[in-house]
Design an enzyme around this catalytic site. Sequence first.
Site, PDB file in Angstrom:
ATOM      1  N   HIS A 204       0.815  -1.214   0.000  1.00  0.00           N
ATOM      2  CA  HIS A 204       0.000   0.000   0.000  1.00  0.00           C
ATOM      3  C   HIS A 204       0.851   1.268   0.000  1.00  0.00           C
ATOM      4  O   HIS A 204       0.334   2.359  -0.223  1.00  0.00           O
ATOM      5  CB  HIS A 204      -0.977  -0.009   1.180  1.00  0.00           C
ATOM      6  CG  HIS A 204      -0.363   0.193   2.528  1.00  0.00           C
ATOM      7  ND1 HIS A 204      -0.050  -0.838   3.383  1.00  0.00           N
ATOM      8  CD2 HIS A 204      -0.012   1.330   3.192  1.00  0.00           C
ATOM      9  CE1 HIS A 204       0.454  -0.365   4.500  1.00  0.00           C
ATOM     10  NE2 HIS A 204       0.494   0.954   4.410  1.00  0.00           N
ATOM     11  N   ASP A 235       0.247  -7.663   1.204  1.00  0.00           N
ATOM     12  CA  ASP A 235       0.704  -6.304   1.466  1.00  0.00           C
ATOM     13  C   ASP A 235       2.231  -6.208   1.504  1.00  0.00           C
ATOM     14  O   ASP A 235       2.798  -5.462   2.303  1.00  0.00           O
ATOM     15  CB  ASP A 235       0.119  -5.779   2.778  1.00  0.00           C
ATOM     16  CG  ASP A 235       0.132  -4.254   2.853  1.00  0.00           C
ATOM     17  OD1 ASP A 235       0.342  -3.603   1.803  1.00  0.00           O
ATOM     18  OD2 ASP A 235      -0.038  -3.709   3.966  1.00  0.00           O
ATOM     19  N   SER A 314       4.675   2.405   7.911  1.00  0.00           N
ATOM     20  CA  SER A 314       4.335   1.268   7.056  1.00  0.00           C
ATOM     21  C   SER A 314       5.523   0.835   6.216  1.00  0.00           C
ATOM     22  O   SER A 314       6.162   1.641   5.543  1.00  0.00           O
ATOM     23  CB  SER A 314       3.172   1.630   6.131  1.00  0.00           C
ATOM     24  OG  SER A 314       2.004   1.854   6.882  1.00  0.00           O
TER      25      SER A 314
END
Length: 460
Positions: A204, A235, A314
């Site tokens: 993402h 992911d 992230s």
Amino acid sequence: MPGAGNSPAVVPPGSTPVGPPGGVPAAGYPPAPPVAGVPPVRPSSSWPAPAPVAGGPGTAGASPWWSDALADPWRDPAAPTAVVVPGVVAAGSEPEPVTDPDAPGRPTLRQLLLIPVLSALLAGTLGGAMGYAFAVRGGAGGVVLGGAPAEAPALAQRKPESLAGVAERVLPSVVTVRVSSLGGTSEGSGFVATADGHVITNDHVVAGGAGKASVVFNDGSTAPATIVGQDSESDIAVIKVSRSGLRPVEFGDSDALAVGDPVLAIGSPLSLANTVTAGIVSALDRTMQAGEPGGPIRYYAAIQTDAAVNHGNSGGPLVDGDGRVVGVNSTIKSLVAEGQEAGNIGLAFAIPINQAKRVTQDIIGTGKARRTVIGARADGPAGVVGGGLRLAEVEPSGPADSAGLKVGDVILKINGRPMTEPTDLTALVRKFAPGSVVSVEFRRGSTRQNTSVTLAADAK
């Protein structure tokens, strides 16, 4: 004494001279007007007769002793006049020379010696004051604070196994990942997986980047990067920078973690690069279903931690107490309403590194990742005492069918992990590599049974 015969007096400008006592006009003086109520005063026989002054005003016999008596502040208050003796300069004498105190003169030897002595004293005083000020500011003042120096405590020595030592060792391998797209610039974190420039991050983070990205290293230098491949459901994404000699991270074993183990989260939260936060492993195999509206749904059995993680973390590494990467920070839980900016509340989740490594190797080797499947689908909780997931579909000749599972069976546990939600089955199965053998406890009717299932890779 003022007004005495041996002191000169000054007549103020504009005053009018008056005559001698008794109103007798002296030569050269006009008659003095009578004073009302005051009888005329005659000279006393004891009063010395004034001698004429050569060159004085008036004719012979004129007295210079009488002047402007009414303007004389030292006159006899009982007399209408006063005696004023003008200064007399003796003939043939020179006036005493007067020196102007303001006129410049030649300095004496004493003055010449005094100047350097005073300058030296001033310089020494100023230097001593400045030295004292610097000494006090630097901690070297006359007052000694604290006790005698002692050896620093063990935690302050920053040994390699301390948190500070771990952070120092891992930080050079952590990067900030920036991706530009039509919607703006996306920013996240990543870490170097190979010395030739492969970097692991989240899918993402690079989604929508049109295959281009840039990387900012720990020392502030930047380099362009290309997207090697990505897997939306796990992911995980891999990018490549054109730089050699990089320091890759050390990989740990996420299956060896225990609840309570210390961990560090490293990355660029809120664009604050090289940020390190500490916490512990709060839970293991926390099944997650995440994704943005309209985007892919991601499943993984996550490592839950209370290390502070925010937007921008992230893709960054979660490392254990030995500095080995055990997870990829991916998502957080928050109490904000939908559409609002989420922040850390102590609930962060990381993809286990064993799963991330496998996906990374698939992407580098083939450009895409394999998905691990069991060949069965559950439609919801069983709704009976004891919980479990009821199988709504079993794929013919698939792993579950080959292990003897049938539609209607209730899956209770996989490798000892209780099943309560459909997400649990998908997320936990994807934690394992294709070909892994897992134990399945299930219930058929009222009978509990156990079987072993050899997981397979998705045919996609």
